[in-house]
Design a protein around this motif. Structure first.
Motif, short mmCIF file in Angstrom:
data_model
loop_
_atom_site.label_atom_id
_atom_site.label_comp_id
_atom_site.label_asym_id
_atom_site.label_seq_id
_atom_site.Cartn_x
_atom_site.Cartn_y
_atom_site.Cartn_z
N ASP A 48 0.83 -1.26 0.18
CA ASP A 48 0.00 -0.03 -0.02
C ASP A 48 0.80 1.27 -0.07
O ASP A 48 1.47 1.59 0.95
N THR A 49 1.08 1.74 -1.32
CA THR A 49 2.11 2.78 -1.32
C THR A 49 1.38 4.22 -0.78
O THR A 49 2.20 5.04 -0.39
N ASP A 50 0.35 4.10 -0.13
CA ASP A 50 -0.31 5.37 0.73
C ASP A 50 0.12 5.14 2.20
O ASP A 50 -0.35 5.92 2.91
N ALA A 51 0.31 4.10 2.83
CA ALA A 51 0.41 3.55 4.07
C ALA A 51 2.05 3.66 4.50
O ALA A 51 2.68 3.61 3.68
N ASP A 52 2.21 3.93 5.75
CA ASP A 52 3.60 4.21 6.38
C ASP A 52 4.17 2.88 6.67
O ASP A 52 5.30 2.68 6.65
N ALA A 53 3.21 1.79 6.99
CA ALA A 53 3.78 0.46 7.44
C ALA A 53 2.54 -0.51 7.02
O ALA A 53 1.37 0.03 6.91
N VAL A 54 2.95 -1.75 6.67
CA VAL A 54 1.73 -2.70 6.28
C VAL A 54 1.76 -3.87 7.10
O VAL A 54 2.76 -4.25 7.76
N ALA A 55 0.54 -4.51 7.23
CA ALA A 55 0.63 -5.79 8.16
C ALA A 55 1.08 -7.17 7.49
O ALA A 55 0.65 -7.17 6.12
N LEU A 56 1.65 -7.84 8.05
CA LEU A 56 2.31 -9.01 7.31
C LEU A 56 1.49 -10.18 7.63
O LEU A 56 1.52 -10.50 9.05
N ALA A 57 0.98 -10.83 6.83
CA ALA A 57 0.15 -12.12 7.19
C ALA A 57 1.13 -13.12 7.27
O ALA A 57 1.51 -13.78 6.60
N LEU A 58 1.40 -13.56 8.65
CA LEU A 58 2.50 -14.83 8.89
C LEU A 58 1.98 -15.75 9.94
O LEU A 58 1.14 -15.56 10.63
N ALA A 59 2.45 -16.77 9.51
CA ALA A 59 1.86 -18.09 10.13
C ALA A 59 2.49 -18.21 11.57
O ALA A 59 3.50 -18.19 11.62
N PRO A 60 1.61 -18.73 12.38
CA PRO A 60 1.97 -19.23 13.81
C PRO A 60 2.73 -20.59 13.74
O PRO A 60 2.63 -21.36 12.53
N GLY A 61 3.74 -20.84 14.49
CA GLY A 61 4.47 -22.25 14.55
C GLY A 61 5.70 -22.12 13.72
O GLY A 61 6.32 -23.29 13.59
N PHE A 62 6.15 -20.94 13.19
CA PHE A 62 7.00 -20.70 12.41
C PHE A 62 7.82 -19.93 13.23
O PHE A 62 7.45 -18.94 13.78
N ASP A 63 9.29 -19.71 12.73
CA ASP A 63 10.10 -18.71 13.14
C ASP A 63 10.21 -17.71 12.06
O ASP A 63 9.94 -17.88 11.09
N ILE A 64 10.15 -16.33 12.55
CA ILE A 64 10.01 -15.14 11.61
C ILE A 64 11.32 -14.72 11.25
O ILE A 64 12.00 -14.36 12.30
#
Lengths: 338, 338
Positions: B35-51
Motif C-alpha cells: 500500500d504505497t499510501d501507508a506508512d507500514a503494512v500488516a504481514l500475514a505470517l503463520a504461527p508455529g514458525f520462526d520469523i
C-alpha cells in the motif's frame, strides 16, 4: 581499528570489511538478536498482533546537523512510520552505503547516535549490510532502514476512516527539521540556534491511541513535503477537503523568519518528530489536552478540519479572514532533508 | 508519465514523486499487501514458525549485465539470504536511491525485472521508499531490500553445528556473476557469452533441507568474496580447518580464462545463485545426487571437507597433489559486483 578512513577494501567481503563491521557497527549495535555472522535472524514476535512492516532510506546533507544526524534520523524515520500506523516498533534492519574516504570517526559518531536512538525507542537492530562505493558517490553516507512492529489486531487506523467534520491535530511546531538542516548547510550564510525536531513519536501515538481509541481515525508523520503534503495526501485519498487555520499552526519564530528570508513555506518543510492526527470532532479537545501533557506534545495544536467541500482541495484560512488554496508541491523546496 | 529522466523534483514528496511511484513502482509491483499510501503494512505470517529477517543493499556497476540487472539481483540477494537460513521468503521491502538524470526507461526495465524475480521467488514487495539524489551521486541507482520469511520452528542450521568430517558441497559453477559483471563493464575490452548466475536458490535449499534433514548443518550463498570467503568465515567461526580439493571445484571454462587473463582467483568471485552447504559425511553423496537432479543444481559438486587440523585455516589441495593455504581476501579483487 587501524584505518582512519573508509577505503574500497572495506567493502570487499574480506578481512577489512569484517573489521569495519566488527569495530564500528557490531560494537555499538550489539544485542542478542543481531548476529552479524548470519544471513537472516529469527524475530521473536507475539501472537494476537498484526506484524507491521515498513522501510525508509536517508540521504540527508549534511550528515550531522543540530539536533541529530543521519543515524538518529534513520531510526526515527522508520520507527515513526510504524508508530503512526498504530504499531509498537520491535526490530530494525540497517543498510549503510558508505563513500570511500568517509572518516571512520564520523561514521562511528553516526552509528553511536543510531544505537542510542534505537535504545531510546525500544527497537532492536536485528540485521544489517554495508557497501562501500567510490569517492564522489553517496555523499559520505546513505542509510536505509526497514522496520517490523506489532499492532494490536483490530486497530483500524487509515485514510478510509477519515470523515467530514473530523479535526486535524499536529503534535508540535512544524518545519524545525527542514530549517535546521538548511541552516547547517551554511550555503545561505545564516546561523541560528534552531535544532531539528528529530525524535521518536511513540509517546505521542501511544497517547492518542489510548485517549481517542476508535475516534482516532488516522495518523501520519509529516516528513518530506511537510504538513501541507500530508493534507494533500488526505485530500487525494478521501476526496474530502482539508481546511487549515493558518493562525493555529504552531511555527517557531526562527523557522518563520528563515523561511521569510529564503522564500520557503514552513508548511512544506519536513518535521521528523511530529504527528499529524485526524480525530472525530467530539474527542479533538481531550486528545489535544492529552498530547499537551507530554513533553514532546506541549505545543500541540488543533490546526483545522476535514470538510465535504471544496472537494479534494487543501485550503488555508489566513489571519485576516481570507481563504486560499494550498497547491501541491511541484518543484523542490528543500532537497535532501531526510 | 511525461518525463523521460528523473529530476530532483521526483524526490520531493509532491506531485512528481507521486507520479514516479505510481507510474514506475506501483504499476509493476502491485499486490494486495503493498500500500504505497501507508506508512507500514500488516504481514500475514503463520504461527508455529520462526520469523526470519534480513537485509542487503546493491550498488552493482553496470546496472544491467548479461543474466540480470540490479533489480533482479536485489530480489535474489535478499531472498537467498533467507533461503540459506532455512526459511521460505515471504515479504520484501525495497529502497531505491535514484540519481537525478537516470533514464525512466532504464528504471522501469529494472523495476520490471525486480517484479518478475519477486513473482518467481514467491515473495511479495510489501513496503518501499524512493529518494532522488544529485547528478554524480548513486551511480544511477542503488537499491536496498529487507526480507521477512518463515522457518519451521526447530530448524537448527548454523555455524555451530559444523563438525570435523563434514563435507562441503557447492550447488553449481563458481564465479559466473563476478565475471559476467566484469565483462559487462567493457573496461577490459573483453567480450564473452558468460551470463550471471543470479537466481533464487530456494529450489536448492528446499531440496537440501528435505533430503539431508538434521544432517544438513549449514548453508550460505557465496556472494561478495566468493566461495573462498564463505570457507574463511567457517574457519573463523568454528576454529576448524576447511580443506578444498581444487580439481573438484566447478568453474566454467570462460570464467577460468578471463580470470587467468586478468589475474583474478574465481574462488573469490561472487556467485548470486549458488549455495555452499556443509553436511554430515554419511549424507554427502545422496545430498549431492538430490541437488544434481534439479536444473539449478546439475553441476553441483562435493568440493572438500571440514578438518580438525590445520586449525582455522582454509587449504587448497591442487591437481598435482600439493596443498597451499588460501589466504583471506585483503585488497579488492572486483568491487561493486553486488
Amino acid at each position: 581499528m587501524e584505518d582512519t578512513h573508509v577505503s574500497l577494501a572495506h567493502g570487499n567481503g574480506g578481512r577489512f570489511m569484517r573489521e569495519l563491521i566488527t569495530e564500528v557497527f557490531k560494537r555499538h549495535l550489539a544485542n542478542p538478536t543481531l548476529d552479524t555472522d548470519a544471513d537472516a535472524v529469527a524475530l521473536a514476535l507475539a501472537p494476537g498482533f498484526d506484524i507491521m512492516f515498513t522501510t525508509d532510506s536517508f540521504t540527508v546533507q549534511p550528515l550531522e546537523f543540530p539536533g541529530g544526524n543521519i543515524g538518529s534520523l534513520a531510526v526515527h524515520g522508520t520507527v515513526n512510520d510504524l508508530a503512526v500506523s498504530g504499531a509498537t516498533p520491535s526490530y530494525l534492519s540497517l543498510n549503510a552505503i558508505i563513500e570511500e574516504g568517509l572518516e571512520i570517526a564520523t561514521l562511528e559518531r553516526i552509528v553511536i547516535s543510531l544505537a542510542d536512538a534505537a535504545r531510546d525507542a525500544g527497537v532492536v537492530i536485528a540485521a544489517g549490510d554495508t557497501k562501500v562505493v567510490r569517492r564522489g558517490e553517496a555523499a559520505g553516507l546513505y542509510l536505509a532502514t526497514a522496520g517490523v512492529g506489532l499492532r494490536q489486531s483490530g486497530c483500524l487506523l487509515g485514510m478510509k476512516r477519515i470523515q467530514a467534520g473530523d479535526h486535524v491535530l499536529v503534535s508540535g511546531p512544524v518545519g524545525d527539521h527542514g530549517t535546521a538542516v538548511l541552516l547547517a548547510r551554511e550555503e545561505f550564510g545564516l546561523r541560528g540556534d534552531l535544532a531539528s525536531d528529530s525524535a521518536c513519536v511513540l509517546p505521542i501515538t501511544s497517547c492518542l491511541l489510548q485517549h481517542a481509541g476508535a475516534d482516532l481515525h488516522f495518523m501520519r508523520d509529516p516528513t518530506r513535503g511537510g504538513v501541507a503534503t500530508v493534507c494533500h495526501e488526505i485530500a487525494h485519498a478521501t476526496g474530502f477537503g482539508v481546511r487549515l487555520a493558518e493562525p493555529s499552526i504552531p511555527i517557531r519564530e526562527p523557522v518563520r523568519s528563515v523561511c521569510e528570508m529564503l522564500g520557503y513555506d514552513p508548511l512544506f518543510l519536513a518535521c521528523e518528530g511530529r504527528v499529524v492526527a485526524v480525530v472525530a470532532e467530539h474527542v479533538a479537545a481531550s486528545a489535544l489536552a492529552a498530547m499537551r501533557a507530554l513533553p514532546l506534545g506541549k505545543d500541540a495544536a488543533d490546526i483545522g478540519s476535514i470538510v465535504a467541500a471544496p472537494h479534494a482541495r487543501v485550503t488555508l484560512r489566513t489571519a485576516i479572514g481570507g481563504e486560499r488554496v494550498l497547491e501541491e508541491l511541484e518543484d523542490d523546496p528543500l532537497p535532501r532533508i531526510c
